[in-house]
Design a protein around this motif. Structure first.
Motif, PDB file in Angstrom:
ATOM      1  N   CYS A  30       0.788  -1.281  -0.042  1.00 36.38           N
ATOM      2  CA  CYS A  30      -0.047   0.017   0.041  1.00 36.38           C
ATOM      3  C   CYS A  30       1.010   1.252  -0.050  1.00 36.38           C
ATOM      4  O   CYS A  30       1.763   1.281   0.822  1.00 36.38           O
ATOM      5  CB  CYS A  30      -0.881   0.050   1.327  1.00 36.38           C
ATOM      6  N   THR A  32       0.225   4.217   0.947  1.00 38.57           N
ATOM      7  CA  THR A  32       0.125   5.072   2.090  1.00 38.57           C
ATOM      8  C   THR A  32       0.345   4.609   3.399  1.00 38.57           C
ATOM      9  O   THR A  32       0.527   5.407   4.215  1.00 38.57           O
ATOM     10  CB  THR A  32      -1.308   5.677   1.669  1.00 38.57           C
ATOM     11  N   CYS A  33       0.189   3.346   3.551  1.00 40.12           N
ATOM     12  CA  CYS A  33       0.450   2.849   4.762  1.00 40.12           C
ATOM     13  C   CYS A  33       1.566   1.613   4.941  1.00 40.12           C
ATOM     14  O   CYS A  33       1.889   1.204   6.127  1.00 40.12           O
ATOM     15  CB  CYS A  33      -0.866   2.280   5.650  1.00 40.12           C
ATOM     16  N   CYS A  66      -4.545   0.037   0.112  1.00 40.13           N
ATOM     17  CA  CYS A  66      -5.349  -1.147   0.719  1.00 40.13           C
ATOM     18  C   CYS A  66      -6.613  -0.553   0.855  1.00 40.13           C
ATOM     19  O   CYS A  66      -6.837   0.620   0.488  1.00 40.13           O
ATOM     20  CB  CYS A  66      -4.661  -1.579   1.890  1.00 40.13           C
ATOM     21  N   CYS A  69      -7.014   2.172   3.543  1.00 40.87           N
ATOM     22  CA  CYS A  69      -6.582   3.693   3.110  1.00 40.87           C
ATOM     23  C   CYS A  69      -7.455   4.327   2.036  1.00 40.87           C
ATOM     24  O   CYS A  69      -7.743   5.429   2.050  1.00 40.87           O
ATOM     25  CB  CYS A  69      -5.118   3.638   2.466  1.00 40.87           C
ATOM     26  N   ARG A  73     -10.391   5.635   4.846  1.00 37.81           N
ATOM     27  CA  ARG A  73      -9.607   6.754   5.043  1.00 37.81           C
ATOM     28  C   ARG A  73      -9.421   7.730   3.981  1.00 37.81           C
ATOM     29  O   ARG A  73      -8.697   8.694   3.857  1.00 37.81           O
ATOM     30  CB  ARG A  73      -8.296   6.390   5.717  1.00 37.81           C
TER      31      ARG A  73
HETATM   32 ZN   LIG Z   1      -2.661   1.282   3.249  1.00 33.81          ZN
END
Ligand SMILES: [Zn+2]
Length: 126
Positions: A30, A32-33, A66, A69, A73
């Motif tokens: 992912c 962003t995470c 994912c 995210c 989010r």
């Molecule tokens: Zn993520």
């Protein structure tokens, strides 16, 4: 094929392309995470929303994310922009924002060509 069907088909093959090009042994991370998962369980996350056609199929604007995210989010836009600048250089996120505001006209045959190109890539990997 109708326009909406062509767009749908391109979205689908482009999403596979984005996830597969960054996969290793079927796993991708992912953007962003940092969570790693099977590419089929991950999504194609858009930095600038899909409603902007000028960045909808942009290989920088679109990164593996994912579902947590991307959906829950809201795409983690702030982290997304920071990571874009880290990966592609300062100003990348801002440039995408400008690009997203531009109106482009893609003909059906241009979209069909893109579908063919991404299909070719995906077929060599799967
Ligand atoms: Zn993520």
């Amino acid at each position: 094929m109708t326009r909406s069907k062509i767009v749908k088909k391109l979205d689908s093959i482009f999403s596979q392309y984005i996830r597969l090009k960054d996969s290793e042994n079927d796993y991708a991370t992912c953007f962003t995470c940092g969570k790693s998962d099977h590419w089929k369980k991950l999504q194609n996350g858009h930095f600038q929303s899909r409603r902007h056609y000028s960045t909808r199929w942009d290989e920088v604007n679109c990164q593996v994310q994912c579902a947590g995210c991307n959906v829950f989010r809201q795409g983690e836009q702030f982290i997304f922009s920071k990571n874009l600048d880290l990966k592609y250089g300062k100003g990348t996120a801002e440039n995408l924002q400008i690009q997203a505001g531009q109106i482009i006209k893609l003909s059906d045959s241009e979209l069909q060509e893109m579908i063919k190109d991404y299909e070719k890539f995906v077929q060599t990997i799967i």
